[in-house]
Motif scaffolding. Structure first.
Motif, PDB file in Angstrom:
ATOM      1  N   LYS A  46      13.399  24.614 102.732  1.00  0.00           N
ATOM      2  CA  LYS A  46      12.914  24.597 101.356  1.00  0.00           C
ATOM      3  C   LYS A  46      12.733  26.030 100.866  1.00  0.00           C
ATOM      4  O   LYS A  46      12.164  26.863 101.571  1.00  0.00           O
ATOM      5  N   MET A  47      13.295  26.316  99.683  1.00  0.00           N
ATOM      6  CA  MET A  47      13.198  27.693  99.171  1.00  0.00           C
ATOM      7  C   MET A  47      12.966  27.701  97.666  1.00  0.00           C
ATOM      8  O   MET A  47      13.246  26.714  96.986  1.00  0.00           O
ATOM      9  N   TYR A  48      12.479  28.824  97.147  1.00  0.00           N
ATOM     10  CA  TYR A  48      12.319  28.970  95.687  1.00  0.00           C
ATOM     11  C   TYR A  48      13.283  30.036  95.181  1.00  0.00           C
ATOM     12  O   TYR A  48      13.792  30.854  95.964  1.00  0.00           O
ATOM     13  N   GLY A  49      13.552  29.991  93.874  1.00  0.00           N
ATOM     14  CA  GLY A  49      14.599  30.795  93.279  1.00  0.00           C
ATOM     15  C   GLY A  49      14.554  32.279  93.586  1.00  0.00           C
ATOM     16  O   GLY A  49      15.542  32.857  94.067  1.00  0.00           O
ATOM     17  N   TYR A  50      13.432  32.873  93.306  1.00  0.00           N
ATOM     18  CA  TYR A  50      13.286  34.306  93.513  1.00  0.00           C
ATOM     19  C   TYR A  50      13.575  34.701  94.963  1.00  0.00           C
ATOM     20  O   TYR A  50      14.167  35.751  95.234  1.00  0.00           O
ATOM     21  N   GLU A  51      13.170  33.834  95.857  1.00  0.00           N
ATOM     22  CA  GLU A  51      13.396  34.054  97.284  1.00  0.00           C
ATOM     23  C   GLU A  51      14.894  34.039  97.613  1.00  0.00           C
ATOM     24  O   GLU A  51      15.379  34.843  98.413  1.00  0.00           O
ATOM     25  N   ILE A  52      15.606  33.128  96.984  1.00  0.00           N
ATOM     26  CA  ILE A  52      17.050  33.019  97.219  1.00  0.00           C
ATOM     27  C   ILE A  52      17.764  34.280  96.762  1.00  0.00           C
ATOM     28  O   ILE A  52      18.617  34.823  97.463  1.00  0.00           O
ATOM     29  N   ILE A  53      17.400  34.757  95.578  1.00  0.00           N
ATOM     30  CA  ILE A  53      18.006  35.987  95.053  1.00  0.00           C
ATOM     31  C   ILE A  53      17.837  37.135  96.043  1.00  0.00           C
ATOM     32  O   ILE A  53      18.801  37.810  96.404  1.00  0.00           O
TER      33      ILE A  53
END
Lengths: 110, 110
Positions: free
Chosen positions: B24-31
């Motif tokens: 599970k991840m959030y957007g900013y983390e993916i960037i």
DNA sequence: ATCTATACATAGACAGGCGATGTATAATAA
DNA sequence: TTATTATACATCGCCTGTCTATGTATAGAT
């Protein structure tokens, strides 16, 4: 075959430049060769290739010259310019970095 | 770094799906993770990622859920759906075929 | 007489990446 | 105190390349 046309973006130009780096070719020939060499994973049509050739010529990366072929049909033969050869080197390197990056990001462990 | 944004087309989606396949991840983390793992060969910005996440969610390949993080900031966490997992398998195979084809076409001898 | 292959060309639809911009908060630096 | 940076979300509109469809023209095969 590769159904996703988004992937195709950005690779047509280096592929064409690389072909012309080896020999003088005409458009229809390039289409057939691309499809053949990928076993139809790529299925280029005229709408993909010709605009691309015109862009490359406008950018002076390739040059064209009309010739009448043995089959009596007029063909427009393209050759790579010196500038095109330089760009080809850059594009190949760019592809290598890009492909490597994608492979890392698509690997199992993140 | 990979300056050609055309190349980026078509790979953002499988990359995101693959990340979410692991956790599970959030957007900013993916960037941040994409840029870091490619040593900034990729330099994703918000304008690249967020619309893509929304497309994937609209297609029901991923799902989201708001959470308040330890730093007291609200984050939208994404998870892969079963459908997303199936598409990921397809996209990875598609990338493999595509990359192989390009490598053939960019090889020295035509 | 019709179809297929060869060989060029282009118009318009479509869609995704990216720069720019915006909101809001927390932490750090000057 | 104030300014800046980092975090974290979001979206608008430009740009550009691919693809479908369509067009012209000729040669050879059916």
């Amino acid at each position: 075959m590769v159904a996703n046309s988004d992937l195709m973006r950005g690779v047509a130009e280096p592929i064409i430049l690389n072909f012309l780096n080896n020999k003088k070719m005409y458009g229809y020939e390039i289409i057939k060769l691309v499809n053949e060499k990928t076993n139809n994973a790529f299925q280029w049509k005229e709408g993909t290739l010709y605009p691309c050739l015109h862009r490359l010529e406008a950018a002076k990366l390739i040059e064209s010259e009309w010739q009448i072929a043995e089959n009596n049909k007029p063909r427009k033969y393209y050759t790579l310019t010196r500038k095109g050869a330089a760009i080809l080197v850059e594009k190949k390197e760019e592809w290598a970095v890009f492909a490597k990056s994608v492979n890392v990001l698509l690997s199992a462990t993140v």
